[in-house]
Write an enzyme that holds these catalytic residues in place. Sequence first.
Site, PDB file in Angstrom:
ATOM      1  N   HIS A 123      -5.067  22.733  -4.620  1.00 51.73           N
ATOM      2  CA  HIS A 123      -4.654  21.915  -3.467  1.00 51.73           C
ATOM      3  C   HIS A 123      -5.926  21.437  -2.761  1.00 51.73           C
ATOM      4  O   HIS A 123      -7.028  21.569  -3.272  1.00 51.73           O
ATOM      5  CB  HIS A 123      -3.841  22.782  -2.481  1.00 51.73           C
ATOM      6  CG  HIS A 123      -2.581  23.352  -3.044  1.00 51.73           C
ATOM      7  ND1 HIS A 123      -1.504  22.571  -3.417  1.00 51.73           N
ATOM      8  CD2 HIS A 123      -2.227  24.632  -3.308  1.00 51.73           C
ATOM      9  CE1 HIS A 123      -0.535  23.357  -3.869  1.00 51.73           C
ATOM     10  NE2 HIS A 123      -0.951  24.607  -3.824  1.00 51.73           N
TER      11      HIS A 123
ATOM     12  N   ARG B 159      -0.468  37.205  -3.493  1.00 50.51           N
ATOM     13  CA  ARG B 159      -0.725  35.767  -3.437  1.00 50.51           C
ATOM     14  C   ARG B 159      -2.218  35.546  -3.663  1.00 50.51           C
ATOM     15  O   ARG B 159      -3.056  36.298  -3.156  1.00 50.51           O
ATOM     16  CB  ARG B 159      -0.322  35.159  -2.077  1.00 50.51           C
ATOM     17  CG  ARG B 159       1.185  35.050  -1.895  1.00 50.51           C
ATOM     18  CD  ARG B 159       1.567  34.027  -0.844  1.00 50.51           C
ATOM     19  NE  ARG B 159       1.431  32.655  -1.351  1.00 50.51           N
ATOM     20  CZ  ARG B 159       2.289  32.068  -2.172  1.00 50.51           C
ATOM     21  NH1 ARG B 159       3.322  32.745  -2.638  1.00 50.51           N
ATOM     22  NH2 ARG B 159       2.109  30.813  -2.569  1.00 50.51           N
TER      23      ARG B 159
ATOM     24  N   CYS C 196       0.016  23.206  -8.829  1.00 49.40           N
ATOM     25  CA  CYS C 196       0.668  24.479  -8.484  1.00 49.40           C
ATOM     26  C   CYS C 196       2.165  24.493  -8.861  1.00 49.40           C
ATOM     27  O   CYS C 196       2.476  24.533 -10.042  1.00 49.40           O
ATOM     28  CB  CYS C 196       0.458  24.758  -7.001  1.00 49.40           C
ATOM     29  SG  CYS C 196       0.589  26.496  -6.632  1.00 49.40           S
TER      30      CYS C 196
END
Length: 264
Positions: free
Chosen positions: A215, A127, A93
């Site tokens: 993640h 997001r 990321c």
Amino acid sequence: MKLTIGYLYGDLMNIYGDTGNIIALQKRSEWRGIEVELKQISVGSGFKKGDADLYFFGGGQDESQIAVAKDLIKKGPILKEEIERGVPLLSICGGYQLLGDYYAPEEGEKLKGVGIFPAYTNASEERMIGNIVIKVMSDELGVMSKNNSHNPAPITHNLLVGFENHSGRTFLNEGLPAGRQGAKPLGKLIKGFGNNGEDRTEGCIYKNAIGCYMHGSLLPKNPELADWLIKKALEVKYGKEIELKALDDELENKAHASAVKRFS
Ligand code: GLN
């Protein structure tokens, strides 16, 4: 054998639990009798070629990325040389974004990237958050096509599972000059947003460097990727083919399979 893991900006880029990847790399090496040294590489610390055999760069918020981008102006070219000589790297990321050509955060200046990945990222309003499953497309990760038959838990070939949380939209090749083409995505989306929520690609692989939005942390549930990084690091360091002893990955493979089942 000894493996030195270079943890890039672990004090600034660690808010999404990516330190779990360091623990996975450390344990999967130590369980095989490989000595591990963890080297923190951050703002103001020295950095030279050969400082580590394997690099990890986690995710972080825009403000941390601004500070790190400044420090990478000096460290970036050295890191690029490390990648060019085949040293493996995993970036997630925010770390991934800073290793492309540039990252334009929501506010403030565009941040110059290290240019390892032929890619660029623009922050967006929305997001992209949620579980992510991808099919690895890149032959470089061929080792993942082997089933680790010594474990009963069925693992799904060439799939990686994780969790994403980013506003940045990363594009490979598109709009970059001719000399910056040829980037390979790490994989194709089965579930999630991936690089940009549009072209169904996720991540990027260049030589033995991997960038992605996964993640989780990523490696505990994707043990074959962890082993691929360890194997590559030792092969580059010792200049010979290395076969890693098989570990009992029953739990890891069950966690992987359950995530694939729930989120595909
Ligand atoms: N700040 C970047 C973004 O929002 C990176 C976030 C992260 O590392 N998860 O896209």
